[in-house]
Design a protein around this motif. Structure first.
Motif, PDB file in Angstrom:
ATOM      1  N   ARG A 295       0.816  -1.216   0.000  1.00 27.78           N
ATOM      2  CA  ARG A 295       0.000   0.000   0.000  1.00 27.78           C
ATOM      3  C   ARG A 295       0.846   1.261   0.000  1.00 27.78           C
ATOM      4  NH1 ARG A 295      -4.744  -1.912   4.317  1.00 27.78           N
ATOM      5  NH2 ARG A 295      -5.400  -3.742   3.084  1.00 27.78           N
ATOM      6  N   ALA A 296       1.967   1.245   0.702  1.00 29.39           N
ATOM      7  CA  ALA A 296       2.810   2.439   0.761  1.00 29.39           C
ATOM      8  C   ALA A 296       3.420   2.762  -0.591  1.00 29.39           C
ATOM      9  CB  ALA A 296       3.910   2.246   1.804  1.00 29.39           C
ATOM     10  N   ALA A 297       3.798   1.713  -1.334  1.00 29.46           N
ATOM     11  CA  ALA A 297       4.426   1.909  -2.645  1.00 29.46           C
ATOM     12  C   ALA A 297       3.422   1.856  -3.783  1.00 29.46           C
ATOM     13  CB  ALA A 297       5.508   0.857  -2.866  1.00 29.46           C
ATOM     14  N   ASP A 298       2.141   1.630  -3.473  1.00 30.23           N
ATOM     15  CA  ASP A 298       1.073   1.577  -4.470  1.00 30.23           C
ATOM     16  C   ASP A 298       1.336   0.492  -5.519  1.00 30.23           C
ATOM     17  OD1 ASP A 298      -1.436   2.553  -5.265  1.00 30.23           O
ATOM     18  OD2 ASP A 298      -0.547   3.759  -6.856  1.00 30.23           O
ATOM     19  N   VAL A 299       1.778  -0.669  -5.059  1.00 34.20           N
ATOM     20  CA  VAL A 299       2.056  -1.800  -5.954  1.00 34.20           C
ATOM     21  C   VAL A 299       0.827  -2.698  -6.000  1.00 34.20           C
ATOM     22  CG1 VAL A 299       3.482  -3.841  -6.344  1.00 34.20           C
ATOM     23  CG2 VAL A 299       4.508  -1.748  -5.428  1.00 34.20           C
TER      24      VAL A 299
ATOM     25  N   ASP B 230      -4.427   0.841   9.489  1.00 35.30           N
ATOM     26  CA  ASP B 230      -3.947  -0.376   8.849  1.00 35.30           C
ATOM     27  C   ASP B 230      -2.442  -0.491   9.066  1.00 35.30           C
ATOM     28  OD1 ASP B 230      -6.455  -0.991   7.917  1.00 35.30           O
ATOM     29  OD2 ASP B 230      -6.155   0.035   6.007  1.00 35.30           O
ATOM     30  N   ARG B 231      -1.987  -1.695   9.343  1.00 34.03           N
ATOM     31  CA  ARG B 231      -0.551  -1.918   9.503  1.00 34.03           C
ATOM     32  C   ARG B 231      -0.212  -3.301   8.974  1.00 34.03           C
ATOM     33  NH1 ARG B 231      -1.527  -1.980  15.813  1.00 34.03           N
ATOM     34  NH2 ARG B 231      -1.919  -4.191  16.184  1.00 34.03           N
ATOM     35  N   THR B 232       1.071  -3.538   8.732  1.00 31.35           N
ATOM     36  CA  THR B 232       1.481  -4.846   8.237  1.00 31.35           C
ATOM     37  C   THR B 232       1.558  -5.827   9.404  1.00 31.35           C
ATOM     38  OG1 THR B 232       3.878  -4.603   8.506  1.00 31.35           O
ATOM     39  CG2 THR B 232       2.886  -3.687   6.491  1.00 31.35           C
ATOM     40  N   ASN B 233       1.633  -7.092   9.054  1.00 34.28           N
ATOM     41  CA  ASN B 233       1.653  -8.163  10.051  1.00 34.28           C
ATOM     42  C   ASN B 233       3.057  -8.566  10.471  1.00 34.28           C
ATOM     43  OD1 ASN B 233       2.548  -9.472   7.762  1.00 34.28           O
ATOM     44  ND2 ASN B 233       0.916 -10.999   7.702  1.00 34.28           N
ATOM     45  N   VAL B 234       4.064  -7.765  10.153  1.00 35.14           N
ATOM     46  CA  VAL B 234       5.450  -8.179  10.344  1.00 35.14           C
ATOM     47  C   VAL B 234       5.792  -8.448  11.806  1.00 35.14           C
ATOM     48  CG1 VAL B 234       6.394  -5.834  10.515  1.00 35.14           C
ATOM     49  CG2 VAL B 234       7.824  -7.689   9.604  1.00 35.14           C
ATOM     50  N   PHE B 235       5.087  -7.831  12.758  1.00 36.82           N
ATOM     51  CA  PHE B 235       5.360  -8.074  14.176  1.00 36.82           C
ATOM     52  C   PHE B 235       4.424  -9.108  14.792  1.00 36.82           C
ATOM     53  CE2 PHE B 235       6.956  -3.583  13.825  1.00 36.82           C
ATOM     54  CZ  PHE B 235       8.304  -3.901  13.959  1.00 36.82           C
ATOM     55  N   HIS B 236       3.518  -9.660  14.007  1.00 39.58           N
ATOM     56  CA  HIS B 236       2.520 -10.584  14.530  1.00 39.58           C
ATOM     57  C   HIS B 236       2.863 -12.051  14.316  1.00 39.58           C
ATOM     58  CE1 HIS B 236      -0.779  -7.688  15.470  1.00 39.58           C
ATOM     59  NE2 HIS B 236      -0.050  -6.939  14.674  1.00 39.58           N
ATOM     60  N   LEU B 237       3.679 -12.354  13.335  1.00 43.47           N
ATOM     61  CA  LEU B 237       3.945 -13.741  12.944  1.00 43.47           C
ATOM     62  C   LEU B 237       5.441 -14.023  12.995  1.00 43.47           C
ATOM     63  CD1 LEU B 237       1.661 -13.870   9.775  1.00 43.47           C
ATOM     64  CD2 LEU B 237       1.057 -14.479  12.119  1.00 43.47           C
TER      65      LEU B 237
ATOM     66  N   LEU C 251      10.871  -9.598   2.228  1.00 38.37           N
ATOM     67  CA  LEU C 251      10.068 -10.227   1.190  1.00 38.37           C
ATOM     68  C   LEU C 251      10.628  -9.915  -0.195  1.00 38.37           C
ATOM     69  CD1 LEU C 251       6.411  -9.594   2.426  1.00 38.37           C
ATOM     70  CD2 LEU C 251       7.680 -11.751   2.443  1.00 38.37           C
ATOM     71  N   PRO C 252      10.638 -10.898  -1.078  1.00 41.25           N
ATOM     72  CA  PRO C 252      11.152 -10.654  -2.429  1.00 41.25           C
ATOM     73  C   PRO C 252      10.171  -9.836  -3.258  1.00 41.25           C
ATOM     74  CG  PRO C 252      10.254 -12.858  -2.262  1.00 41.25           C
ATOM     75  CD  PRO C 252      10.206 -12.279  -0.880  1.00 41.25           C
ATOM     76  N   ALA C 253      10.652  -9.325  -4.357  1.00 36.80           N
ATOM     77  CA  ALA C 253       9.769  -8.635  -5.297  1.00 36.80           C
ATOM     78  C   ALA C 253       8.667  -9.582  -5.726  1.00 36.80           C
ATOM     79  CB  ALA C 253      10.573  -8.171  -6.517  1.00 36.80           C
ATOM     80  N   GLY C 254       7.460  -9.045  -5.838  1.00 36.96           N
ATOM     81  CA  GLY C 254       6.343  -9.869  -6.263  1.00 36.96           C
ATOM     82  C   GLY C 254       5.608 -10.545  -5.129  1.00 36.96           C
ATOM     83  N   ALA C 255       5.987 -10.273  -3.872  1.00 38.78           N
ATOM     84  CA  ALA C 255       5.288 -10.833  -2.720  1.00 38.78           C
ATOM     85  C   ALA C 255       4.447  -9.750  -2.057  1.00 38.78           C
ATOM     86  CB  ALA C 255       6.276 -11.407  -1.717  1.00 38.78           C
ATOM     87  N   ALA C 256       3.271 -10.135  -1.589  1.00 37.52           N
ATOM     88  CA  ALA C 256       2.348  -9.180  -0.968  1.00 37.52           C
ATOM     89  C   ALA C 256       2.613  -9.076   0.528  1.00 37.52           C
ATOM     90  CB  ALA C 256       0.904  -9.625  -1.192  1.00 37.52           C
TER      91      ALA C 256
END
Length: 327
Positions: free
Chosen positions: A31-35, A208-215, A193-198
């Motif tokens: 979302r931050a990079a609008d990809v 809204d925030r990413t799940n990077v600290f949850h898993l 995460l590699p390019a092409g990963a959500a």
């Protein structure tokens, strides 16, 4: 096919007899990079990983490195002493081991909570999970009943890795992904995460925030793999063609071991089974991840829905199930 699915972020694919009838992607991978998401985007699949783990284990059973009746203690050594001598590989695969769960979904709380007892960056390799697997007493004797257990599948990853002499992530790649042609499936770290990963997103505290600290920073036997909707089209074809493990082993895995405690579903070894028919399901749900993939061998129909939000896949999966019923 799906009409208006406003707000959905993810990808959908429908295949019949090897022909793709529908494939589409929606929303943003970053979302931050609008990809934008695409049909080739790699998404987290959460507990659908358990099906890959089960197949890696069954491939070791096929070559006699393990057996379904191998006691877990045989490979755990002094580790995890609360796992009893009665627990076998088959009990773990069928969620009938009775062992205590490091992530008990019945008591874990809300999906937006921070539930892991150690910093997530400490869980990168399967052996690292020993620090969270220990200290959980057994709930019941092995074989007594069904109880969905994440710990059981991390223990399976440990056992398989030790038996094969190969890191678990490499074992899944070699034994499952490569023979299935799943070129976009693996276990990347969430912080690189590699390019092409959500990225996975959840809504909490008004934002809204990413799940990077949850898993865990890198998944293991119970979850954490990334994949694509195309890879799951390939997966089901390869599974039922006997290219991952022989057909007799597939039938053994799809033989019901338990009626599920919720809804009209049963469970085999690593797979959810339809209550009365032959449809087989893998699904996953976690912070910033929702996934369901269904294959009906009678109709050669496969459909997969994945979202990089916690609940995004479920409304679309329900609509697809309705549209494709009897199809």
């Amino acid at each position: 096919m799906l009409g208006d699915i406003a707000g959905f972020s993810g990808a959908v694919r429908v295949d019949r007899a090897g022909v793709t009838e529908f494939a589409a992607a929606y929303g943003l991978a970053d979302r931050a990079a609008d990809v934008p998401n695409t049909v080739g985007t790699r998404f987290g699949i959460a507990s659908a990983t358990k099906g890959l783990t089960a197949l890696a284990v069954m491939s070791l059973v096929e070559d006699k490195t393990l057996a379904l009746d191998t006691p877990a203690r045989e490979l755990l050594g002094a580790d995890l002493p609360l796992i009893g001598a009665d627990v076998t590989v088959e009990h773990l695969l069928a969620h009938r081991s009775g062992i205590g769960d490091y992530f008990d979904e019945d008591t874990a709380g809300d999906i937006t909570d921070f539930v892991l007892p150690v910093p997530v960056h400490e869980l990168a390799d399967t052996e690292d999970y020993l620090k969270v697997l220990g200290g959980h007493p057994a709930k019941f004797p092995a074989g007594e009943r069904f109880a969905y257990c994440n710990s059981g599948y991390v223990v399976l990853a440990l056992i398989a890795s030790r038996a094969a002499g190969l890191p678990f992530h490499d074992l899944v790649t070699r034994r499952v992904c490569e023979p299935a042609g799943m070129t976009g499936t693996g276990f990347p770290r969430s912080d690189e995460l590699p390019a092409g990963a959500a990225r996975g997103y959840l809504h909490a505290s008004g934002s809204d925030r990413t799940n990077v600290f949850h898993l865990p920073v890198r998944g293991s036997g119970d979850g954490g793999a990334y994949s694509t909707v195309a890879d799951f089209g390939a997966f089901w074809t390869a599974l039922f063609a006997g290219r991952i493990v022989p057909g007799a082993r597939v039938l053994e895995m799809l033989r019901p071991r338990s009626d599920a405690t919720e809804g009209p579903r049963r469970y085999g070894l690593g797979f959810w089974l339809h209550g009365t028919g032959k449809a087989v399901t893998l699904e996953g749900y976690d912070a910033g991840v929702s996934f369901r993939s269904v294959h009906d061998p009678d109709t050669a129909l496969t459909w997969t829905v994945v979202s990089n939000t916690s609940d995004g896949a479920w409304p679309v999966a329900r609509r697809l199930a309705e549209l494709l019923a009897g199809g």
